[in-house]
Design a protein around this motif. Structure first.
Motif, PDB file in Angstrom:
ATOM      1  N   HIS A  21      -1.133 -46.938  80.554  1.00  0.00           N
ATOM      2  CA  HIS A  21      -1.526 -48.321  80.313  1.00  0.00           C
ATOM      3  C   HIS A  21      -1.558 -49.117  81.620  1.00  0.00           C
ATOM      4  CE1 HIS A  21      -1.671 -52.309  78.478  1.00  0.00           C
ATOM      5  NE2 HIS A  21      -1.982 -51.706  77.344  1.00  0.00           N
ATOM      6  N   ASP A  22      -2.615 -49.909  81.811  1.00  0.00           N
ATOM      7  CA  ASP A  22      -2.808 -50.633  83.060  1.00  0.00           C
ATOM      8  C   ASP A  22      -1.756 -51.714  83.291  1.00  0.00           C
ATOM      9  OD1 ASP A  22      -5.052 -49.159  83.675  1.00  0.00           O
ATOM     10  OD2 ASP A  22      -6.458 -50.604  82.791  1.00  0.00           O
ATOM     11  N   GLU A  23      -1.203 -52.273  82.220  1.00  0.00           N
ATOM     12  CA  GLU A  23      -0.309 -53.425  82.366  1.00  0.00           C
ATOM     13  C   GLU A  23       1.157 -53.076  82.136  1.00  0.00           C
ATOM     14  OE1 GLU A  23      -1.779 -56.489  79.853  1.00  0.00           O
ATOM     15  OE2 GLU A  23      -3.761 -56.540  80.807  1.00  0.00           O
ATOM     16  N   VAL A  24       1.471 -51.791  82.029  1.00  0.00           N
ATOM     17  CA  VAL A  24       2.853 -51.355  81.829  1.00  0.00           C
ATOM     18  C   VAL A  24       3.214 -50.339  82.909  1.00  0.00           C
ATOM     19  CG1 VAL A  24       4.462 -50.164  80.290  1.00  0.00           C
ATOM     20  CG2 VAL A  24       2.777 -51.752  79.333  1.00  0.00           C
ATOM     21  N   THR A  25       4.377 -50.502  83.494  1.00  0.00           N
ATOM     22  CA  THR A  25       4.884 -49.539  84.468  1.00  0.00           C
ATOM     23  C   THR A  25       5.965 -48.691  83.813  1.00  0.00           C
ATOM     24  OG1 THR A  25       4.468 -51.032  86.324  1.00  0.00           O
ATOM     25  CG2 THR A  25       6.042 -49.237  86.681  1.00  0.00           C
ATOM     26  N   VAL A  26       5.756 -47.391  83.751  1.00  0.00           N
ATOM     27  CA  VAL A  26       6.770 -46.454  83.258  1.00  0.00           C
ATOM     28  C   VAL A  26       7.307 -45.710  84.471  1.00  0.00           C
ATOM     29  CG1 VAL A  26       7.275 -44.494  81.764  1.00  0.00           C
ATOM     30  CG2 VAL A  26       5.616 -46.232  81.027  1.00  0.00           C
ATOM     31  N   ARG A  27       8.578 -45.925  84.778  1.00  0.00           N
ATOM     32  CA  ARG A  27       9.142 -45.377  86.007  1.00  0.00           C
ATOM     33  C   ARG A  27       9.597 -43.926  85.876  1.00  0.00           C
ATOM     34  NH1 ARG A  27      11.123 -50.856  86.105  1.00  0.00           N
ATOM     35  NH2 ARG A  27      10.123 -51.967  87.824  1.00  0.00           N
ATOM     36  N   ALA A  28      10.074 -43.555  84.691  1.00  0.00           N
ATOM     37  CA  ALA A  28      10.571 -42.187  84.528  1.00  0.00           C
ATOM     38  C   ALA A  28      10.328 -41.701  83.107  1.00  0.00           C
ATOM     39  CB  ALA A  28      12.065 -42.112  84.857  1.00  0.00           C
ATOM     40  N   LEU A  29       9.936 -40.447  82.995  1.00  0.00           N
ATOM     41  CA  LEU A  29       9.764 -39.778  81.704  1.00  0.00           C
ATOM     42  C   LEU A  29      10.820 -38.699  81.581  1.00  0.00           C
ATOM     43  CD1 LEU A  29       8.140 -38.938  79.101  1.00  0.00           C
ATOM     44  CD2 LEU A  29       6.856 -37.388  80.614  1.00  0.00           C
ATOM     45  N   TRP A  30      11.483 -38.670  80.409  1.00  0.00           N
ATOM     46  CA  TRP A  30      12.463 -37.631  80.110  1.00  0.00           C
ATOM     47  C   TRP A  30      12.015 -36.897  78.855  1.00  0.00           C
ATOM     48  CZ3 TRP A  30      17.181 -36.964  82.853  1.00  0.00           C
ATOM     49  CH2 TRP A  30      17.415 -37.922  83.853  1.00  0.00           C
ATOM     50  N   ALA A  31      11.829 -35.592  78.965  1.00  0.00           N
ATOM     51  CA  ALA A  31      11.426 -34.780  77.814  1.00  0.00           C
ATOM     52  C   ALA A  31      11.836 -33.341  78.067  1.00  0.00           C
ATOM     53  CB  ALA A  31       9.919 -34.858  77.589  1.00  0.00           C
ATOM     54  N   ASN A  32      12.215 -32.654  77.014  1.00  0.00           N
ATOM     55  CA  ASN A  32      12.597 -31.246  77.148  1.00  0.00           C
ATOM     56  C   ASN A  32      11.391 -30.337  76.950  1.00  0.00           C
ATOM     57  OD1 ASN A  32      15.358 -31.434  77.742  1.00  0.00           O
ATOM     58  ND2 ASN A  32      15.866 -31.790  75.590  1.00  0.00           N
ATOM     59  N   PRO A  33      11.352 -29.201  77.632  1.00  0.00           N
ATOM     60  CA  PRO A  33      10.285 -28.216  77.394  1.00  0.00           C
ATOM     61  C   PRO A  33      10.355 -27.683  75.966  1.00  0.00           C
ATOM     62  CG  PRO A  33      11.515 -27.720  79.408  1.00  0.00           C
ATOM     63  CD  PRO A  33      12.296 -28.763  78.671  1.00  0.00           C
ATOM     64  N   ASP A  34       9.200 -27.306  75.429  1.00  0.00           N
ATOM     65  CA  ASP A  34       9.165 -26.690  74.103  1.00  0.00           C
ATOM     66  C   ASP A  34       7.892 -25.858  73.989  1.00  0.00           C
ATOM     67  OD1 ASP A  34       9.182 -25.923  71.469  1.00  0.00           O
ATOM     68  OD2 ASP A  34       9.717 -27.893  70.672  1.00  0.00           O
ATOM     69  N   SER A  35       8.005 -24.557  74.260  1.00  0.00           N
ATOM     70  CA  SER A  35       6.833 -23.681  74.240  1.00  0.00           C
ATOM     71  C   SER A  35       6.356 -23.383  72.825  1.00  0.00           C
ATOM     72  CB  SER A  35       7.152 -22.361  74.958  1.00  0.00           C
ATOM     73  OG  SER A  35       8.207 -21.679  74.296  1.00  0.00           O
ATOM     74  N   THR A  36       7.145 -23.772  71.818  1.00  0.00           N
ATOM     75  CA  THR A  36       6.719 -23.540  70.430  1.00  0.00           C
ATOM     76  C   THR A  36       5.755 -24.612  69.941  1.00  0.00           C
ATOM     77  OG1 THR A  36       8.524 -24.805  69.365  1.00  0.00           O
ATOM     78  CG2 THR A  36       8.968 -22.493  69.968  1.00  0.00           C
ATOM     79  N   LYS A  37       5.622 -25.717  70.689  1.00  0.00           N
ATOM     80  CA  LYS A  37       4.756 -26.816  70.278  1.00  0.00           C
ATOM     81  C   LYS A  37       3.373 -26.663  70.901  1.00  0.00           C
ATOM     82  CE  LYS A  37       7.379 -29.135  67.556  1.00  0.00           C
ATOM     83  NZ  LYS A  37       7.034 -29.264  66.145  1.00  0.00           N
ATOM     84  N   LEU A  38       2.380 -26.536  70.047  1.00  0.00           N
ATOM     85  CA  LEU A  38       1.011 -26.309  70.517  1.00  0.00           C
ATOM     86  C   LEU A  38       0.111 -27.503  70.236  1.00  0.00           C
ATOM     87  CD1 LEU A  38       0.640 -22.651  69.161  1.00  0.00           C
ATOM     88  CD2 LEU A  38       1.498 -23.388  71.398  1.00  0.00           C
ATOM     89  N   SER A  39       0.683 -28.661  69.899  1.00  0.00           N
ATOM     90  CA  SER A  39      -0.120 -29.805  69.492  1.00  0.00           C
ATOM     91  C   SER A  39      -0.904 -30.368  70.671  1.00  0.00           C
ATOM     92  CB  SER A  39       0.763 -30.902  68.896  1.00  0.00           C
ATOM     93  OG  SER A  39       1.524 -31.549  69.892  1.00  0.00           O
TER      94      SER A  39
END
Length: 328
Positions: free
Chosen positions: A60-78
């Motif tokens: 988004h042009d008007e929002v700053t996201v400084r850090a993303l936290w997410a775990n790997p998941d090779s079972t998710k193919l979405s």
């Protein structure tokens, strides 16, 4: 949000987002408090009803996201999960975002933001290292839901809200095995009040709320998606806590009112939901404790119009929750 989870936690200029299935309602919530940046975007696990709006938020042009936290998941193919990772990789390469793939108990301390504390209670190091598994594994199977990050939001070191994502019975059993302190005055119930993976959903709900001891339980779900919260889940909560706990759903469950809904319903915050019951809940921590709105009386206007509201008891409280320092 409909069927999905999203929490926006802020204290002055500091803001944290936990899960985002749709970006529109979140942006409106941020705009209402003048927030244009997200210090940490935390995704509990890779199901679409928790991540589908994450890529749009990061881009988004008007929002700053400084850090993303997410775990790997090779079972998710979405497609949504692949899009999310692609956008994150691109923004990281351009130096626009920090990306962390270690959302587990080892991250504690790195997610704090001003007076806001984010404690990762699950997964532990062993489960996080293995990740979701299919088929045989020496420590047994682990589902994506079982790996769902369980977060406790704290203010000035005091427990406020427990966000367990889609935690299932096996993940909860692992937390019990290692003796995790899950206490919090507010619980957003896992998996939207749906099936837990346990042999007995009622017992699972009872044991979970006994561990958390919440004074408010929230079901974040969509009326048209599933028949949530399941009655046996609500019954399990009442078995353990009786009338001491308040229960609120974001949308009207078909289990509470199967017929067409009345034209006017109370309790809505924001205009995205056609079927609000409590709507989007606002939970506020002050020097006097934690309060939430819509409160019990306002919420009661809505549930009075329903055929068989599962949350209804004979007791009406004031909708104010006391946050005690060091509560266990």
């Amino acid at each position: 949000m409909g069927h999905g989870n999203c929490s926006f936690i802020y204290d002055g200029p500091s803001g944290i987002v936990v899960d985002v299935p749709a970006v529109g309602p979140l942006l409106d919530a941020m705009d209402r408090v003048g927030a244009s940046s997200v210090d940490h975007l935390i995704l509990s696990h890779a199901d679409n009803d928790h991540i589908k709006g994450a890529a749009a938020l990061m881009a988004h042009d008007e929002v700053t996201v400084r850090a993303l936290w997410a775990n790997p998941d090779s079972t998710k193919l979405s497609e949504a999960f692949i899009d999310l990772l692609t956008v994150a990789a691109d923004r990281h390469q351009r130096g626009l975002i920090d990306v962390r793939t270690n959302l587990n108990v080892g991250a504690n301390g790195a997610l704090d933001c001003g007076r806001i504390g984010v404690r990762v209670l699950h997964p532990g190091i062993l489960w996080a290292g293995v990740g979701p598994t299919k088929g045989k594994h020496p420590i047994g199977s682990i589902t994506s839901n079982g790996m769902s990050a369980v977060l406790r939001i704290e203010l000035d070191g005091n427990p406020a809200v427990l966000l367990p994502g889609d935690l299932d019975a096996k993940g909860f059993a692992e937390m019990q095995r290692v003796g995790v302190d899950m206490a919090a005055p507010v619980l957003v119930f896992p998996h939207h009040g749906g099936r837990s993976g346990a042999a007995n959903n009622r017992e699972f709900a009872s044991e979970l709320v006994q561990a958390v001891q919440p004074e408010l339980v929230v079901f974040s779900h969509g009326r048209t998606s599933f028949l949530n919260p399941r009655k046996e889940i609500v019954d399990g909560i009442r078995d353990a806590l009786g009338d001491k706990v308040q229960i609120a759903c974001t949308q009207v469950s078909r289990g509470c009112h199967a017929a067409e809904l009345p034209g006017s319903l109370g309790g809505q915050l924001g205009g995205y939901s056609q079927y609000p019951c409590a709507g989007s809940l606002s939970i506020t921590a002050t020097s006097r404790g934690i309060s939430w709105r819509p409160g019990v009386k306002q919420h009661g206007i809505t549930i009075d119009s329903l055929d068989s509201p599962m949350c209804r008891t004979g007791k009406v409280d004031v909708g104010n929750i006391t946050l005690r320092a060091g509560k266990k």
